[in-house]
Scaffold this active site. Structure first.
Site, PDB file in Angstrom:
ATOM      1  N   HIS A 188      42.650  41.643  45.066  1.00  0.00           N
ATOM      2  CA  HIS A 188      42.655  42.042  46.632  1.00  0.00           C
ATOM      3  C   HIS A 188      42.183  43.403  46.645  1.00  0.00           C
ATOM      4  O   HIS A 188      42.306  44.071  45.726  1.00  0.00           O
ATOM      5  CB  HIS A 188      44.442  41.987  47.054  1.00  0.00           C
ATOM      6  CG  HIS A 188      44.540  42.084  48.365  1.00  0.00           C
ATOM      7  ND1 HIS A 188      44.654  43.352  48.890  1.00  0.00           N
ATOM      8  CD2 HIS A 188      44.784  41.278  49.333  1.00  0.00           C
ATOM      9  CE1 HIS A 188      44.961  43.487  50.276  1.00  0.00           C
ATOM     10  NE2 HIS A 188      45.041  42.182  50.574  1.00  0.00           N
ATOM     11  N   ASP A 240      49.745  43.219  40.086  1.00  0.00           N
ATOM     12  CA  ASP A 240      49.714  43.104  41.523  1.00  0.00           C
ATOM     13  C   ASP A 240      50.444  41.670  41.797  1.00  0.00           C
ATOM     14  O   ASP A 240      50.052  40.586  41.903  1.00  0.00           O
ATOM     15  CB  ASP A 240      48.630  43.183  42.290  1.00  0.00           C
ATOM     16  CG  ASP A 240      48.397  42.594  43.913  1.00  0.00           C
ATOM     17  OD1 ASP A 240      49.473  42.193  44.405  1.00  0.00           O
ATOM     18  OD2 ASP A 240      47.335  42.790  44.449  1.00  0.00           O
ATOM     19  N   GLN A 258      51.810  38.351  45.733  1.00  0.00           N
ATOM     20  CA  GLN A 258      51.892  36.788  45.860  1.00  0.00           C
ATOM     21  C   GLN A 258      52.825  36.072  45.031  1.00  0.00           C
ATOM     22  O   GLN A 258      52.940  34.847  45.275  1.00  0.00           O
ATOM     23  CB  GLN A 258      50.571  35.985  46.303  1.00  0.00           C
ATOM     24  CG  GLN A 258      49.554  36.627  47.038  1.00  0.00           C
ATOM     25  CD  GLN A 258      49.912  36.452  48.554  1.00  0.00           C
ATOM     26  OE1 GLN A 258      50.709  35.367  48.705  1.00  0.00           O
ATOM     27  NE2 GLN A 258      49.524  37.083  49.520  1.00  0.00           N
ATOM     28  N   LYS A 293      56.466  39.914  52.796  1.00  0.00           N
ATOM     29  CA  LYS A 293      55.772  38.458  52.479  1.00  0.00           C
ATOM     30  C   LYS A 293      57.032  37.833  51.857  1.00  0.00           C
ATOM     31  O   LYS A 293      56.851  36.499  51.451  1.00  0.00           O
ATOM     32  CB  LYS A 293      54.835  38.703  51.228  1.00  0.00           C
ATOM     33  CG  LYS A 293      53.498  39.373  51.817  1.00  0.00           C
ATOM     34  CD  LYS A 293      52.494  39.069  50.879  1.00  0.00           C
ATOM     35  CE  LYS A 293      51.419  40.250  51.153  1.00  0.00           C
ATOM     36  NZ  LYS A 293      50.360  39.843  52.000  1.00  0.00           N
ATOM     37  N   CYS A 304      40.489  40.155  52.748  1.00  0.00           N
ATOM     38  CA  CYS A 304      40.712  41.352  51.724  1.00  0.00           C
ATOM     39  C   CYS A 304      40.346  41.149  50.197  1.00  0.00           C
ATOM     40  O   CYS A 304      40.999  41.696  49.317  1.00  0.00           O
ATOM     41  CB  CYS A 304      41.999  41.916  51.782  1.00  0.00           C
ATOM     42  SG  CYS A 304      42.350  42.278  53.622  1.00  0.00           S
TER      43      CYS A 304
HETATM   44  N1  PMP Z   1      47.708  42.101  46.891  1.00  0.00           N
HETATM   45  C1  PMP Z   1      47.906  40.801  47.233  1.00  0.00           C
HETATM   46  C2  PMP Z   1      47.293  39.659  46.200  1.00  0.00           C
HETATM   47  C3  PMP Z   1      47.992  40.563  48.570  1.00  0.00           C
HETATM   48  O1  PMP Z   1      47.960  39.090  49.081  1.00  0.00           O
HETATM   49  C4  PMP Z   1      48.434  41.483  49.501  1.00  0.00           C
HETATM   50  C5  PMP Z   1      48.632  41.297  51.126  1.00  0.00           C
HETATM   51  N2  PMP Z   1      47.736  40.437  51.667  1.00  0.00           N
HETATM   52  C6  PMP Z   1      48.320  42.963  49.233  1.00  0.00           C
HETATM   53  C7  PMP Z   1      47.958  43.011  47.782  1.00  0.00           C
HETATM   54  C8  PMP Z   1      48.619  44.044  50.011  1.00  0.00           C
HETATM   55  O2  PMP Z   1      50.044  43.983  50.503  1.00  0.00           O
HETATM   56  P1  PMP Z   1      50.305  44.836  51.538  1.00  0.00           P
HETATM   57  O3  PMP Z   1      49.594  44.730  52.669  1.00  0.00           O
HETATM   58  O4  PMP Z   1      51.844  44.325  51.870  1.00  0.00           O
HETATM   59  O5  PMP Z   1      50.385  46.240  50.835  1.00  0.00           O
END
Ligand code: PMP
Length: 410
Positions: free
Chosen positions: A122, A199, A202, A225, A366
């Site tokens: 991401h 990270d 998910q 999430k 993203c």
């Molecule tokens: N890493 C992953 C794999 C994600 O799916 C997300 C959220 N889409 C993020 C990081 C970022 O999370 P946040 O927007 O809550 O900071």
């Protein structure tokens, strides 16, 4: 399929309609809906126990501090941390990764050092490292993604080489649902003395996660999430790693002493929590963890595996539809990205919303480097959680047939 259908009653928003149809919410990878237990916990806290934390020598502040620190202990237990002091509250995964990138990276990276990422990350696990590489002269290197949507390990030893100081990897892709072999990647990283940043945005919401099993040094995730409020997330760090990390922000709460020209920091984790923290959000996160505990993370994972299997089977019956992700349920989670002929993902999302009340995500998610690897500029994504039912997948499939008809594919 495991039967968690009764849980839906706990989620008030799932009872609403969109365009006259019952809402089908298939965008939990972006953010989950909240059970009444979490909504009530936040409201109750504001109504009965709210005050600033760690400050006042009065009952209310003590109660608020106990609730806030109690949430930290719950977050620590959820990922198998050795102590609640290994949990730093942040605003989310993005802030947690930036905390490590700047807090650890700026002090420890030198010109010529390597930061290793995978192509499936991401943006929030790419851009902070680009920024810190730019400031330190470190270089970025990538592990590729194979045709099976898994991290390609063939050149593992070439990429994670002696210069590598950081390996930052996702535990589950928000696009393909892939679960990379984090434990194996962590072992390769530790063999060359590198620090492992996971990270888990998910992963923590969807399956049991244990930091020791993963072999991580840092783990980042978001409350929103996993049934919790927005504005709260966690950075878990191994105690010695947190000790050797500098604070990103200075201010109140994070000091033990302040002089005119220099200051000393509070012990971890407080040295990373400058200013008034997200107190009510932490309380809400604690309630979300209680809720998931009660369901059981094994049951969450079982339910999502069953729902994802059902979705993959049903989607396979739709002509012109391609799922971009692994088919093996053992190495994937419930984020299912797909394309349908040459229909734009945004058109698919709009038709699903208007015709069937189905909410999905459309776009680059993203993860532009991964999208380029897939040869796509955008994809549609349906993603699932504890409350997702087979009936909702059927609604998705019905909507996709409608999209095919509208665009003349059938
Ligand atoms: N890493 C992953 C794999 C994600 O799916 C997300 C959220 N889409 C993020 C990081 C970022 O999370 P946040 O927007 O809550 O900071």
């Amino acid at each position: 399929m495991s039967d968690l259908a009764h849980l839906r009653r706990d989620f008030p928003l799932l009872g609403r309609a969109v365009h006259g149809k019952p809402l089908v919410y298939l965008d939990s990878a972006a953010s989950s809906q909240k059970p009444v237990q979490v909504i009530d916990a936040v409201a109750e806290f504001y109504a009965t126990s709210y005050a600033n934390v760690h400050r006042g020598a009065y009952t209310l502040s003590d109660e608020a501090t106990t609730a806030y620190e109690g949430a930290r202990a719950k977050a620590a237990a959820m990922v198998g941390a050795a102590s609640p002091t290994e949990i730093v509250f942040t605003s989310g995964t993005t802030a947690a990764i930036n905390t490590v990138a700047y807090g650890w990276g700026l002090d420890h990276l030198r010109a010529g050092d390597r930061i290793v990422l995978t192509v499936m990350e991401h943006h929030s696990n790419i851009v902070p490292w680009q920024l810190v590489a730019g400031r330190t002269g470190a270089e970025l290197a990538y592990l590729r993604v194979g045709a099976d949507h898994q991290v390609d390990l063939t050149d593992l030893e070439e990429v994670i080489d002696e210069r590598t100081r950081i390996v930052a990897v996702s535990a589950m892709s928000n696009v393909t649902g892939t679960m990379p072999p984090v434990t194996q990647l962590a072992a390769a990283a530790h063999a060359v003395g590198a620090v492992v940043v996971v990270d888990a945005a998910q992963a923590v919401p969807h399956l049991p996660v244990d930091v020791a099993t993963l072999g991580a040094d840092f783990l980042a995730w978001s409350g929103h999430k996993m049934l919790g409020p927005t504005g709260i997330g966690c950075l878990w760090g191994r105690a010695d790693r947190l000790e050797e990390m500098s604070p990103l922000q200075g201010g109140g709460e994070m000091i033990s002493d302040v002089g005119l020209y220099e200051s000393r920091w509070a012990p971890v984790p407080h040295k990373f929590e400058a200013g008034t923290p997200p107190i009510a959000q932490a309380v809400g996160l604690g309630a979300a963890i209680d809720y998931l505990d009660k369901v059981g993370m094994d049951a969450v994972r079982r339910h999502e595996t069953a729902i994802t299997g059902y979705a993959l089977d049903r989607l396979a019956t739709i002509p012109d539809l391609t799922v971009h992700g692994p088919t093996d349920l053992a190495v994937r989670g419930g984020a299912v990205s797909f394309t349908l002929g040459d229909i734009h993902a945004h058109d698919i999302a709009t038709i699903l919303d208007e015709e069937n009340g189905v909410a999905i995500r459309a776009g680059h998610h993203c993860a532009k480097p991964l999208m380029r690897h897939l040869g796509l500029t955008s994809a549609a994504r349906a993603s699932f959680y504890v409350y997702t039912t087979e009936d909702e997948i059927d609604q998705l499939v019905a909507g996709l047939h409608t999209a095919r008809r509208i665009f003349g594919l059938s």
